[in-house]
Write an enzyme that holds these catalytic residues in place. Structure first.
Site, mmCIF file in Angstrom:
data_model
loop_
_atom_site.group_PDB
_atom_site.id
_atom_site.type_symbol
_atom_site.label_atom_id
_atom_site.label_comp_id
_atom_site.label_asym_id
_atom_site.label_seq_id
_atom_site.Cartn_x
_atom_site.Cartn_y
_atom_site.Cartn_z
ATOM 1 N N HIS A 86 0.798 -1.235 0.000
ATOM 2 C CA HIS A 86 0.000 0.000 0.000
ATOM 3 C C HIS A 86 0.825 1.275 0.000
ATOM 4 O O HIS A 86 0.251 2.363 0.084
ATOM 5 C CB HIS A 86 -0.932 0.045 1.206
ATOM 6 N N LYS A 138 -8.153 14.184 4.351
ATOM 7 C CA LYS A 138 -7.336 12.964 4.374
ATOM 8 C C LYS A 138 -6.291 13.141 5.460
ATOM 9 O O LYS A 138 -6.174 14.234 6.026
ATOM 10 C CB LYS A 138 -6.648 12.749 3.018
ATOM 11 N N ARG A 139 -5.509 12.078 5.793
ATOM 12 C CA ARG A 139 -4.422 12.258 6.745
ATOM 13 C C ARG A 139 -3.509 13.398 6.285
ATOM 14 O O ARG A 139 -3.332 13.617 5.081
ATOM 15 C CB ARG A 139 -3.603 10.966 6.880
ATOM 16 N N LYS A 158 1.082 14.467 0.531
ATOM 17 C CA LYS A 158 -0.267 14.781 0.058
ATOM 18 C C LYS A 158 -0.438 16.275 -0.225
ATOM 19 O O LYS A 158 -1.420 16.693 -0.814
ATOM 20 C CB LYS A 158 -1.310 14.330 1.083
ATOM 21 N N THR A 212 -8.512 6.596 -2.173
ATOM 22 C CA THR A 212 -9.861 6.062 -2.277
ATOM 23 C C THR A 212 -10.864 7.186 -2.012
ATOM 24 O O THR A 212 -11.990 7.139 -2.504
ATOM 25 C CB THR A 212 -10.099 4.908 -1.275
ATOM 26 N N LYS A 217 -14.589 8.397 -3.804
ATOM 27 C CA LYS A 217 -15.825 8.745 -3.110
ATOM 28 C C LYS A 217 -16.329 10.118 -3.562
ATOM 29 O O LYS A 217 -17.537 10.315 -3.767
ATOM 30 C CB LYS A 217 -15.602 8.738 -1.591
HETATM 31 C C1 26V Z 1 2.007 2.196 8.401
HETATM 32 C C2 26V Z 1 2.060 2.130 9.749
HETATM 33 C C3 26V Z 1 3.360 2.171 10.383
HETATM 34 C C4 26V Z 1 3.338 1.685 11.800
HETATM 35 C C5 26V Z 1 2.215 2.206 12.597
HETATM 36 C C6 26V Z 1 0.890 1.924 11.982
HETATM 37 C C7 26V Z 1 0.893 2.043 10.502
HETATM 38 C C8 26V Z 1 -0.298 2.033 9.847
HETATM 39 C C9 26V Z 1 -0.348 2.103 8.478
HETATM 40 C C10 26V Z 1 0.807 2.180 7.748
HETATM 41 C C11 26V Z 1 0.792 2.200 6.253
HETATM 42 C C12 26V Z 1 -0.219 3.036 5.698
HETATM 43 C C13 26V Z 1 -0.283 2.805 4.241
HETATM 44 C C14 26V Z 1 -1.556 3.323 3.695
HETATM 45 O O1 26V Z 1 -2.502 3.640 4.382
HETATM 46 N N1 26V Z 1 -1.580 3.410 2.399
HETATM 47 C C15 26V Z 1 -2.735 3.897 1.701
HETATM 48 O O2 26V Z 1 -3.471 2.764 1.276
HETATM 49 C C16 26V Z 1 -4.648 3.139 0.604
HETATM 50 C C17 26V Z 1 -5.405 1.875 0.301
HETATM 51 O O3 26V Z 1 -4.687 1.098 -0.604
HETATM 52 C C18 26V Z 1 -4.315 3.929 -0.637
HETATM 53 O O4 26V Z 1 -5.491 4.330 -1.253
HETATM 54 C C19 26V Z 1 -3.474 5.159 -0.276
HETATM 55 O O5 26V Z 1 -3.052 5.821 -1.444
HETATM 56 C C20 26V Z 1 -2.279 4.732 0.534
HETATM 57 O O6 26V Z 1 -1.581 5.872 1.018
#
Ligand code: 26V
Length: 819
Positions: free
Chosen positions: A361, A557-558, A563, A665, A669
């Site tokens: 992701h 978004k975050r 971004k 995503t 929406k």
């Molecule tokens: C990393 C970490 C690091 C440790 C702590 C918890 C944590 C939680 C999540 C992540 C990775 C996040 C990656 C993510 O959210 N990617 C997003 O995924 C979406 C669904 O595929 C995509 O639409 C977004 O473009 C992408 O940024």
């Protein structure tokens, strides 16, 4: 032969829901109260009624799946499921919205208000977690034999408050009043170990953990739509194997007596609220192992209970890794098959490889998980030994294919030998492990999947080109159109019929009608009503009055540097300056809306939130500006807030540096709700533009290859600033403290990196962005043309349902292995 997993709708199939039941149940619950029914009492009554109906359907689904024959079962492992609220969705699934409204007694608030009493289940950070929640909706609706597997966090994503323009994090307490959507499963309980030693005896390895916890299953029910099927999110809760150490208690050592309980509770304490930097912390690794171990034990127990042959476990089951967070799964599955079920290495590896698949992701290097080997060895000694063996065999394969290329071998190894950035520490690379163990690895948009095989996984893709593929993300139209925007859903029914509710691709029929005068006017009316609802929320939340006929320009978004919320804000400042310079010109009135959370340790992201507030204070109170421009930051972005904001958006900001946003995503929406997109050529925006017609999107900025080239050649942001009078003025205003409220140092930390390195190329894209925004204004002046384009946007979104995505996974990732 095992057949491809396919909808099993017969046993618990598409029959008409029993419409009359809910009111009776709900009335009974409401009648038990003597006082006037407040919103929360109504909510509780409706929720318990819906729960009862769904629990029956859930049990029927479970029975049907046991008889699913040779269909593969999908196990979707994810550390995050960002579910949001459930009651509105449940009533829609049960087709009981009208009945629920009718069941509310005199004096009760309207249904819409009642639904707002539910706290969001926010067991996720952002895109990755919300995608998993959309997938569960599709699993249920498509009738797929499947389980989502996650952790039951007591505290989910933190609640964001704003104090003096700064983010404050408050704990999320979604479980305080319990959840009606959970079904505890006392009979489903497994032991999960940590630490200890490995013994070798009689040709078998046996792990003897130093600590154990019991993993208790608590099922979260997920209703399907247009079907009676109800899916399961199986959440694990760690509990002490022994709740109290009575020996310690009797000697008066209460701390020791409660030790095990505290250690178990810690595992479910809180969701890691950072989606950018891996949490290299022991607790996180323990959480990941809890998820993996309990889920796989559950899978194996079911497989055997249903009479499955242990050698066939990989043929009959899919273990899907949502990013690398559950990437310990192949190690644990190997351990269980080798040590507990007595398979030999080759048989265990074949089964593991057949079962496992992995979705990447993000390509951001800072988000890639690696774990120090000393930590892995201390917590999971047997798993580390298995990882060594996998690596040994794998690197032999690499050497055979690329003789003498030891540099390549080092790059591909599961182990980072640690000369690099981690202070010489040796580490386990979870992405490498996931790729080696999986038979399929996918990215989440066409561009992302291409970059994945060109950059991050280039070496692996050379070795195994057939392993890598794209599966573009999608969103559930049930929540993001039918539930969030019933007005628009009704308009679509009226003009193209209701088929799109079953099959989103039917939206294509709208294209031919998009230019119609009547439908355009109706669309603008629906949009206006949604904007009125958002405007009311802005007034209540912030005390700020905005024009409902302004262009609602939204970025939610975050908060992340890549971004580029900051790029948006620079454009707002430029607009502000232009208005002040020429207030009499014919300005398109705009309400610019931001929302999003910053990771608590992410200084740059928090700085952006602060600057938005600082600029808003100036812009919103400047009498020369009036209602031509308002800047709004809505606190505590969440699934439920998104359901309010997205239908009200005219313009969707998707402005990441090309090559950085894996898919997005939110972009889908918005477009599905008739917002136009101003965006870079990045992630799924590209496929959206191609589906709706590239001219229907306001595309700007460098492409991914151009961005890479500019950086390789030595990018100097100052050249762009010197070359643009408007940009120069914007930067000067910030630098000279125009928004600093008397504290000239205030924005230095944010500005300096922009002027020196600007890693996300804001300066390079600024002028192009401004031109795109001018094109937005020009189209807005012609409401009929705007509405027609918005309708063509919707018409192009038929391919972005999570049902299509899951169909792709079924065909290309989860299909049964060839003999
Ligand atoms: C990393 C970490 C690091 C440790 C702590 C918890 C944590 C939680 C999540 C992540 C990775 C996040 C990656 C993510 O959210 N990617 C997003 O995924 C979406 C669904 O595929 C995509 O639409 C977004 O473009 C992408 O940024």
């Amino acid at each position: 032969m095992t057949t491809a997993t396919r909808p099993a709708t017969r046993a618990a199939g598409r029959t008409a829901p029993q419409r009359s039941e809910l009111p009776a149940l709900a009335r009974r619950a409401l009648a038990q109260r003597s006082d006037a029914p407040a919103g929360d009492a109504c909510w509780t009554a409706l929720a318990s009624a819906a729960r009862e109906l769904l629990a029956e359907r859930w049990a029927a689904t479970q029975r049907a799946d046991t008889r699913r024959g040779r269909t593969r079962r999908v196990h979707y492992l994810s550390m995050e499921f960002l579910m949001g609220r459930a009651l509105g969705n449940a009533l829609q699934a049960l087709d009981l919205q009208d009945a629920a409204q009718a069941a509310l007694p005199e004096g009760a608030p309207p249904l819409g208000e009642v639904l707002e009493h539910e706290p969001d289940a926010a067991l996720g950070n952002g895109g990755l977690g919300r995608l998993a929640a959309c997938f569960l909706d599709s699993f249920a609706t498509l009738g797929l034999p499947s389980f989502g597997y996650g952790l039951r966090y007591r505290h989910g994503m933190f609640a964001q408050a704003i104090q003096d323009g700064r983010q404050i994090e408050r704990p999320d307490t979604w479980l305080e009043a319990g959840s009606p959507w959970e079904l505890p499963r006392p009979e489903l309980r497994y032991t999960v170990g940590f630490g200890g030693h490995v013994r070798f005896e009689g040709g078998q390895h046996r792990w003897e953990p130093a600590e154990t916890v019991a993993a208790q299953a608590i099922d979260f029910i997920v209703p399907g739509h247009g079907t009676e099927r109800v899916s399961t999110l199986r959440q694990w809760q760690a509990e002490a194997a022994q709740p109290i150490d009575l020996t310690a208690f009797s000697r008066g050592d209460h701390a020791q007596a409660g030790q095990q309980r505290l250690a178990a509770e810690r595992l479910n304490w809180v969701l890691y609220p950072d989606d950018s930097t891996p949490a290299g912390r022991e607790l996180r690794l323990r959480q990941e192992f809890l998820l993996v171990s309990a889920s796989l034990q559950d899978l194996l127990a079911r497989h055997l209970r249903e009479g499955g042959d242990i050698h066939q476990v990989g043929r009959a089951n899919v273990v899907h890794l949502n990013d690398t967070h559950p990437a310990l799964a192949p190690l644990e599955l190997m351990r269980l098959l080798l040590d507990e079920h007595g398979l030999d290495w080759d048989a265990a590896w074949q089964a593991t490889h057949q079962a496992t698949s992995y979705t990447n992701h993000t390509l951001m290097p800072e988000a890639l998980e690696t774990w120090p080997l000393d930590l892995v060895e201390r917590l999971l000694p047997r798993h580390l030994a298995i990882a060594y063996e996998i690596n040994h065999r794998f690197l032999d394969e690499v050497r055979a294919r690329f003789p003498g290329d030891e540099a390549r071998v080092a790059r591909m190894s599961l182990f980072d030998e640690g000369q690099s950035h981690h202070g010489g520490e040796r580490r386990l690379r979870m992405a490498a492990l996931a790729v080696v163990a999986s038979h399929k690895v996918n990215g989440v948009s066409a561009l992302h999947s291409q970059l994945m095989v060109d950059t991050l996984f280039a070496d692996y893709a050379q070795l195994w080109p057939e392993r890598f593929l794209n599966v573009t993300n999608g969103v559930t139209p049930r929540r993001w159109l039918v539930q969030a925007n019933p007005g628009l859903a009704g308009l679509l029914d009226k003009h193209i019929g209701a088929e799109w509710r079953q099959d989103l691709s039917a939206l294509g029929a709208l294209r031919a009608k998009a230019g119609g005068k009547r439908i355009g006017a109706e669309f603008l009316r629906v949009k206006r009503a949604a904007k009125a609802r958002l405007a009311a929320h802005i007034r209540e939340e912030l005390g700020l009055v905005v024009r409902e006929d302004a262009l609602f320009d939204v970025q939610v978004k975050r908060i992340h540097e890549y971004k580029r919320q900051l790029l948006n804000l620079l454009q707002v400042i430029a607009r502000y300056q232009a208005i002040v310079a020429d207030p009499g010109a014919d300005w398109v009135p705009r309400v610019v809306v931001f929302a999003g959370k910053a990771a608590s340790a992410y200084r740059a992201a928090k700085g952006v939130i602060a600057l938005i507030h600082d600029v808003a204070r100036v812009v919103n109170t400047d009498p020369r500006v009036g209602d031509r421009l308002k800047l709004v930051f809505l606190p505590n972005y969440s699934v439920s807030l998104a359901e309010l904001i997205i239908p009200a958006a005219d313009l969707s900001e998707q402005i990441s540096t090309a090559g950085t946003e894996a898919s997005g995503t939110g972009n889908m929406k918005f477009a599905l709700n008739g917002a136009l997109t101003v965006g870079t050529w990045d992630g799924a925006d590209i496929e959206m533009a191609e589906a709706m017609g590239v001219d229907e999107m306001f595309v700007f900025g460098l492409r991914a290859d151009e961005a890479a080239r500019i950086k390789a050649l030595g990018y100097d942001p100052r050249l762009y600033i010197e070359g643009s009078r408007v940009l120069q003025q914007v930067i000067d205003a910030i630098a000279h403290g125009s928004f600093a409220h008397g504290d000239p140092q205030r924005h230095r930390e944010l500005l300096q990196p922009l002027l020196q390195h600007d890693p996300y190329l804001l300066m390079a894209d600024f002028d192009s962005y401004l031109q795109a925004q001018a094109r937005v204004d020009a189209l807005w002046r012609d409401p009929a043309a705007w509405a027609a384009s918005a309708l063509r946007n919707i018409a192009g979104m038929g391919g972005f349902s999570s049902d299509r995505t899951i169909g792709d996974y079924l065909r290309e990732v989860w299909a049964p292995p060839a003999r």
